[in-house]
Design a protein around this motif. Structure first.
Motif, PDB file in Angstrom:
ATOM      1  N   LYS A  85       0.846  -1.127  -0.253  1.00 14.25           N
ATOM      2  CA  LYS A  85       0.088  -0.037  -0.076  1.00 14.25           C
ATOM      3  C   LYS A  85       0.718   1.213  -0.011  1.00 14.25           C
ATOM      4  O   LYS A  85       0.405   2.369  -0.612  1.00 14.25           O
ATOM      5  CB  LYS A  85      -0.735  -0.088   1.277  1.00 14.25           C
ATOM      6  CG  LYS A  85      -2.021  -0.850   1.230  1.00 14.25           C
ATOM      7  CD  LYS A  85      -2.890  -1.042   2.496  1.00 14.25           C
ATOM      8  CE  LYS A  85      -4.117  -2.156   2.029  1.00 14.25           C
ATOM      9  NZ  LYS A  85      -4.972  -1.937   3.446  1.00 14.25           N
ATOM     10  N   LYS A  86       1.862   1.079   0.741  1.00 15.19           N
ATOM     11  CA  LYS A  86       2.877   2.281   0.696  1.00 15.19           C
ATOM     12  C   LYS A  86       3.490   2.783  -0.611  1.00 15.19           C
ATOM     13  O   LYS A  86       3.482   3.847  -1.053  1.00 15.19           O
ATOM     14  CB  LYS A  86       4.147   1.972   1.629  1.00 15.19           C
ATOM     15  CG  LYS A  86       4.009   2.182   3.092  1.00 15.19           C
ATOM     16  CD  LYS A  86       5.389   2.301   3.702  1.00 15.19           C
ATOM     17  CE  LYS A  86       4.900   2.347   5.241  1.00 15.19           C
ATOM     18  NZ  LYS A  86       6.218   2.384   5.945  1.00 15.19           N
ATOM     19  N   ILE A  87       3.752   1.542  -1.558  1.00 11.13           N
ATOM     20  CA  ILE A  87       4.372   2.141  -2.952  1.00 11.13           C
ATOM     21  C   ILE A  87       3.213   2.450  -3.860  1.00 11.13           C
ATOM     22  O   ILE A  87       3.329   3.463  -4.720  1.00 11.13           O
ATOM     23  CB  ILE A  87       4.710   0.831  -3.499  1.00 11.13           C
ATOM     24  CG1 ILE A  87       6.035   0.137  -2.774  1.00 11.13           C
ATOM     25  CG2 ILE A  87       5.230   0.866  -5.004  1.00 11.13           C
ATOM     26  CD1 ILE A  87       7.203   1.174  -2.719  1.00 11.13           C
ATOM     27  N   ILE A  88       2.015   1.924  -3.788  1.00 12.28           N
ATOM     28  CA  ILE A  88       0.884   2.387  -4.561  1.00 12.28           C
ATOM     29  C   ILE A  88       0.533   3.864  -4.097  1.00 12.28           C
ATOM     30  O   ILE A  88       0.424   4.638  -4.872  1.00 12.28           O
ATOM     31  CB  ILE A  88      -0.484   1.680  -4.104  1.00 12.28           C
ATOM     32  CG1 ILE A  88      -0.515   0.294  -4.694  1.00 12.28           C
ATOM     33  CG2 ILE A  88      -1.734   2.289  -4.577  1.00 12.28           C
ATOM     34  CD1 ILE A  88      -1.504  -0.569  -4.550  1.00 12.28           C
ATOM     35  N   ARG A 116       2.828  -1.238 -12.241  1.00 14.24           N
ATOM     36  CA  ARG A 116       2.928  -0.359 -11.322  1.00 14.24           C
ATOM     37  C   ARG A 116       2.144   0.847 -11.481  1.00 14.24           C
ATOM     38  O   ARG A 116       1.217   1.230 -10.198  1.00 14.24           O
ATOM     39  CB  ARG A 116       4.279   0.032 -10.849  1.00 14.24           C
ATOM     40  CG  ARG A 116       5.247  -0.952 -10.385  1.00 14.24           C
ATOM     41  CD  ARG A 116       4.597  -1.522  -8.956  1.00 14.24           C
ATOM     42  NE  ARG A 116       5.480  -2.365  -8.237  1.00 14.24           N
ATOM     43  CZ  ARG A 116       5.351  -3.615  -8.107  1.00 14.24           C
ATOM     44  NH1 ARG A 116       4.378  -4.340  -8.423  1.00 14.24           N
ATOM     45  NH2 ARG A 116       6.391  -4.412  -7.579  1.00 14.24           N
ATOM     46  N   LEU A 117       1.932   1.563 -12.395  1.00 18.21           N
ATOM     47  CA  LEU A 117       1.381   2.793 -12.721  1.00 18.21           C
ATOM     48  C   LEU A 117      -0.135   2.615 -12.840  1.00 18.21           C
ATOM     49  O   LEU A 117      -0.837   3.332 -11.965  1.00 18.21           O
ATOM     50  CB  LEU A 117       1.603   3.474 -14.158  1.00 18.21           C
ATOM     51  CG  LEU A 117       3.217   3.801 -14.047  1.00 18.21           C
ATOM     52  CD1 LEU A 117       3.497   4.551 -15.524  1.00 18.21           C
ATOM     53  CD2 LEU A 117       3.333   4.834 -12.907  1.00 18.21           C
ATOM     54  N   LEU A 118      -0.717   1.248 -13.295  1.00 20.74           N
ATOM     55  CA  LEU A 118      -2.031   0.992 -13.356  1.00 20.74           C
ATOM     56  C   LEU A 118      -2.347   0.460 -11.871  1.00 20.74           C
ATOM     57  O   LEU A 118      -3.443   0.874 -11.483  1.00 20.74           O
ATOM     58  CB  LEU A 118      -1.942  -0.268 -14.356  1.00 20.74           C
ATOM     59  CG  LEU A 118      -2.138   0.089 -15.705  1.00 20.74           C
ATOM     60  CD1 LEU A 118      -2.077  -1.372 -16.585  1.00 20.74           C
ATOM     61  CD2 LEU A 118      -3.058   0.887 -16.185  1.00 20.74           C
ATOM     62  N   GLN A 119      -1.562  -0.181 -11.112  1.00 19.25           N
ATOM     63  CA  GLN A 119      -1.880  -0.502  -9.702  1.00 19.25           C
ATOM     64  C   GLN A 119      -2.110   0.279  -8.884  1.00 19.25           C
ATOM     65  O   GLN A 119      -2.865   0.550  -8.117  1.00 19.25           O
ATOM     66  CB  GLN A 119      -0.858  -1.452  -9.391  1.00 19.25           C
ATOM     67  CG  GLN A 119      -0.762  -3.041  -9.918  1.00 19.25           C
ATOM     68  CD  GLN A 119       0.594  -3.842  -9.735  1.00 19.25           C
ATOM     69  OE1 GLN A 119       1.641  -2.928  -9.074  1.00 19.25           O
ATOM     70  NE2 GLN A 119       0.498  -5.009  -9.740  1.00 19.25           N
ATOM     71  N   ALA A 120      -1.298   1.606  -9.290  1.00 16.26           N
ATOM     72  CA  ALA A 120      -1.239   2.790  -8.111  1.00 16.26           C
ATOM     73  C   ALA A 120      -2.618   3.767  -8.832  1.00 16.26           C
ATOM     74  O   ALA A 120      -2.796   4.799  -8.131  1.00 16.26           O
ATOM     75  CB  ALA A 120      -0.162   3.464  -8.090  1.00 16.26           C
ATOM     76  N   GLU A 121      -3.283   3.354  -9.911  1.00 17.78           N
ATOM     77  CA  GLU A 121      -3.888   4.308 -10.671  1.00 17.78           C
ATOM     78  C   GLU A 121      -3.235   5.700 -10.572  1.00 17.78           C
ATOM     79  O   GLU A 121      -4.041   6.704 -10.377  1.00 17.78           O
ATOM     80  CB  GLU A 121      -5.323   4.318  -9.850  1.00 17.78           C
ATOM     81  CG  GLU A 121      -6.015   3.110  -9.823  1.00 17.78           C
ATOM     82  CD  GLU A 121      -7.318   3.030  -8.836  1.00 17.78           C
ATOM     83  OE1 GLU A 121      -7.565   4.066  -8.389  1.00 17.78           O
ATOM     84  OE2 GLU A 121      -8.022   1.864  -8.933  1.00 17.78           O
ATOM     85  N   PHE A 122      -2.101   5.727 -11.234  1.00 18.26           N
ATOM     86  CA  PHE A 122      -1.215   7.063 -11.483  1.00 18.26           C
ATOM     87  C   PHE A 122      -2.030   7.862 -12.580  1.00 18.26           C
ATOM     88  O   PHE A 122      -2.217   7.557 -13.651  1.00 18.26           O
ATOM     89  CB  PHE A 122       0.082   6.751 -12.046  1.00 18.26           C
ATOM     90  CG  PHE A 122       0.935   7.639 -12.322  1.00 18.26           C
ATOM     91  CD1 PHE A 122       1.338   8.659 -11.221  1.00 18.26           C
ATOM     92  CD2 PHE A 122       1.229   8.235 -13.509  1.00 18.26           C
ATOM     93  CE1 PHE A 122       2.170   9.875 -11.475  1.00 18.26           C
ATOM     94  CE2 PHE A 122       2.020   9.288 -13.930  1.00 18.26           C
ATOM     95  CZ  PHE A 122       2.527   9.892 -12.885  1.00 18.26           C
TER      96      PHE A 122
END
Length: 412
Positions: A85-88, A116-122
């Motif tokens: 969750k921290k990385i997101i 990673r960008l998708l997982q974080a909804e960047f």
């Protein structure tokens, strides 16, 4: 040019490209500074520690928490497919993510970044910088090279291209024409003639020229032997290490030194020629000089133009972004303090990236990677300040570009 870049960033992510010396790094640093002044969060990233150091950032693997994985399959095997969750939160908190030296980022790595960008909804902007007609991704053994643009992720990132023309490094029309031919591997009779004219006898005093090698061991051996030939005592200046995070161990420090191309001890002598490895108000990255005095916290260097400058230690810091509430703060982990100089008897072509060089020799017989010769030749501020060792093979075989990179660049 910055106005054009800022206008693109209002609506989409940005791909900054162009030949060597076109001003890619200058524009990138200007965009970073503009964003920081506006209170935005900017992640400055590159595939290698050395490239990350030049923009004051960190590696892609570190920021995106990819561990040692080189593909999504390895990411899954290593138990890192799902980020914490921290990385997101960290990725999501960024307004701009800069990725420098994109030519050295392979397709599998770009896929992991987009995951990673998708997982974080960047929902911020990417600024991707580089020239695919320069050094390609490093691969293991005889594995095939897959460039970032070969990944479906490249198109899906929606990058708008800003192509920088010309060169701030040299203004010699004939030399610029030769560089463009070498860059695109279009070697005609005029190019061969121009390259032959750069094959000149070497000075007996090898300390007056910098040899550019393809292999690190060759550069190290030449520096060591030439330094020993100089009169005087070798003085070793230790790299100061500050651990901001007590969890950092010796192996973390060693890895950071290796990534940043900083030796534990800098071996010098009064009278030794050096190259500056950073830009400052009174010297530039790649400028040449000779050491006139050495102290623990000060080295005096007389530059080629006769001006003496006092060189002090500079800090190279390994950082990580830490999510705090709704924002993220950049936290220091390790700081290395060392003088921004390197012995000028020899350096590698990889280390010369970003430098503007004069009075150097390219050992053409150590060229082994696509576009490596172009990177070496394009460091020069003038055709009169570079010498080539005649290659055992033909110029056409020396000036080779990866065909996939050539096709992609032709379509820009």
């Amino acid at each position: 040019m910055i106005e054009n870049a800022l206008k693109i960033l209002e609506h989409s992510s940005l791909f900054i490209t162009g030949g060597a010396g076109a001003g890619k790094t200058t524009l990138t640093l200007a965009l970073i500074e503009d964003a920081l002044q506006k209170g935005k969060s900017v992640a400055r990233l590159a595939s290698t520690g050395m490239a990350a150091t030049l923009i004051g950032g960190q590696t892609l693997h570190s920021f995106f928490d990819l561990g040692i994985a080189n593909s999504q399959e390895e990411l899954e095997r290593n138990g890192k497919l799902d980020p914490s969750k921290k990385i997101i939160k960290l990725i999501r908190s960024m307004n701009i993510i800069v990725i420098d030296e994109i030519s050295m980022v392979g397709a599998p790595l770009l896929d992991m970044i987009r995951l990673r960008l998708l997982q974080a909804e960047f929902n911020g902007r990417l600024v991707v910088v580089g020239d695919f007609l320069q050094l390609p991704p490093v691969v293991r053994g005889n594995e095939p090279i897959y460039f970032a643009f070969e990944s479906p992720s490249w198109e899906r990132l929606g990058l708008k291209t800003l192509h920088l023309e010309g060169s701030y490094r040299t203004h010699e029309a004939e030399f610029l024409s030769l560089l463009e031919k070498v860059r695109h591997a279009r070697i005609d009779e005029d190019a061969v003639e121009a390259l032959e004219s750069l094959v000149r006898p070497l000075n007996e005093d090898k300390s007056t020229m910098t040899l550019l090698y393809g292999k690190n061991i060759s550069a190290q051996n030449h520096n060591r032997s030439q330094l020993e030939h100089l009169n005087g005592e070798i003085i070793e200046l230790t790299t100061y290490v500050t651990l901001h995070d007590k969890k950092m161990q010796d192996r973390d420090v060693e890895r950071f030194m290796s990534e940043s191309r900083i030796e534990p001890k800098l071996a010098l002598k009064v009278g030794a020629p050096i190259l500056f490895t950073r830009n400052a108000w009174n010297y530039y990255n790649g400028e040449r000089g000779r050491i006139t005095s050495i102290e623990e916290d000060c080295v005096w260097v007389k530059k080629s133009d006769g001006v003496s400058v006092k060189v002090e230690r500079v800090d190279t810091t390994k950082t990580r972004w830490v999510e705090k509430g709704k924002t993220a703060n950049e936290e220091k982990l390790i700081t290395l303090s060392q003088f921004p100089i390197t012995l000028a008897f020899a350096i590698t072509i990889h280390k010369s990236q970003g430098m503007s060089l004069a009075d150097y020799v390219i050992e053409t017989n150590e060229i082994f990677a696509p576009s490596q010769f172009y990177v070496a030749l394009s460091r020069s501020v003038s055709a009169h300040r570079v010498t080539l060792i005649k290659p055992h093979r033909g110029w056409e075989q020396l000036c080779f570009v990866h065909p996939k990179a050539k096709r992609f660049s032709a379509g820009l």
